[in-house]
Design an enzyme around this catalytic site. Sequence first.
Site, mmCIF file in Angstrom:
data_model
loop_
_atom_site.group_PDB
_atom_site.id
_atom_site.type_symbol
_atom_site.label_atom_id
_atom_site.label_comp_id
_atom_site.label_asym_id
_atom_site.label_seq_id
_atom_site.Cartn_x
_atom_site.Cartn_y
_atom_site.Cartn_z
ATOM 1 N N CYS A 33 1.325 -1.520 -0.485
ATOM 2 C CA CYS A 33 -0.033 0.530 0.576
ATOM 3 C C CYS A 33 0.880 1.434 0.444
ATOM 4 C CB CYS A 33 -0.861 0.211 1.530
ATOM 5 S SG CYS A 33 0.395 0.191 2.886
ATOM 6 N N ASP A 35 2.282 2.693 2.672
ATOM 7 C CA ASP A 35 2.453 3.269 3.682
ATOM 8 C C ASP A 35 3.592 3.152 4.099
ATOM 9 O OD1 ASP A 35 -0.444 4.378 2.988
ATOM 10 O OD2 ASP A 35 -1.065 3.315 4.570
ATOM 11 N N CYS A 59 -2.785 6.074 5.403
ATOM 12 C CA CYS A 59 -3.991 6.037 5.425
ATOM 13 C C CYS A 59 -4.792 6.619 6.889
ATOM 14 C CB CYS A 59 -4.604 4.795 4.827
ATOM 15 S SG CYS A 59 -4.563 3.519 6.080
ATOM 16 N N CYS A 103 -3.188 -2.598 8.714
ATOM 17 C CA CYS A 103 -2.755 -1.032 9.270
ATOM 18 C C CYS A 103 -1.925 -1.043 10.621
ATOM 19 C CB CYS A 103 -3.875 0.195 8.503
ATOM 20 S SG CYS A 103 -4.242 -0.430 7.326
#
Length: 144
Positions: A33, A35, A59, A103
């Site tokens: 992703c 991140d 995010c 996450c």
Amino acid sequence: MYSEKVMDHFQNPRNVGEIEHASGVGTVGNAKCGDIMRIYLDIDENQVIRDAKFKTFGCGAAIATSSMATELVKGKTVQEALAITNKAVMEALDGLPPVKVHCSLLAEEAIHASLWDYAQKNHITIEGLEEPKKDIHEEEELPE
Ligand code: FES
């Protein structure tokens, strides 16, 4: 789809920033992703975490989990901080949607990376702490 707590920690993140001369700094990312999360720890001579800050390029859920993770580690010993799992971070946020579970893994791994850096700098071993991955994307693919 997001709990009120997630929204709160996303919109008003706690502990954003850096700690100068931090006792430990850990950066982890997820190549999938894109991140990236960095956690800074200030640890006293009794191995108690006095302060924690974070910088996250990611995010909303990554921001919320960094915020909660830094809240959870403050006042804890390094051993207690090591025991904080991504599940604990998620529970403290009243849950995350399944696609956002990774996450919270970033938050767990960023804590481990900052503890690892602290241990390296002080030439100590923290029992149960393994060298963290810089990229957690592989781990995520393993079955539960
Ligand atoms: Fe990857 Fe949130 S989408 S950390």
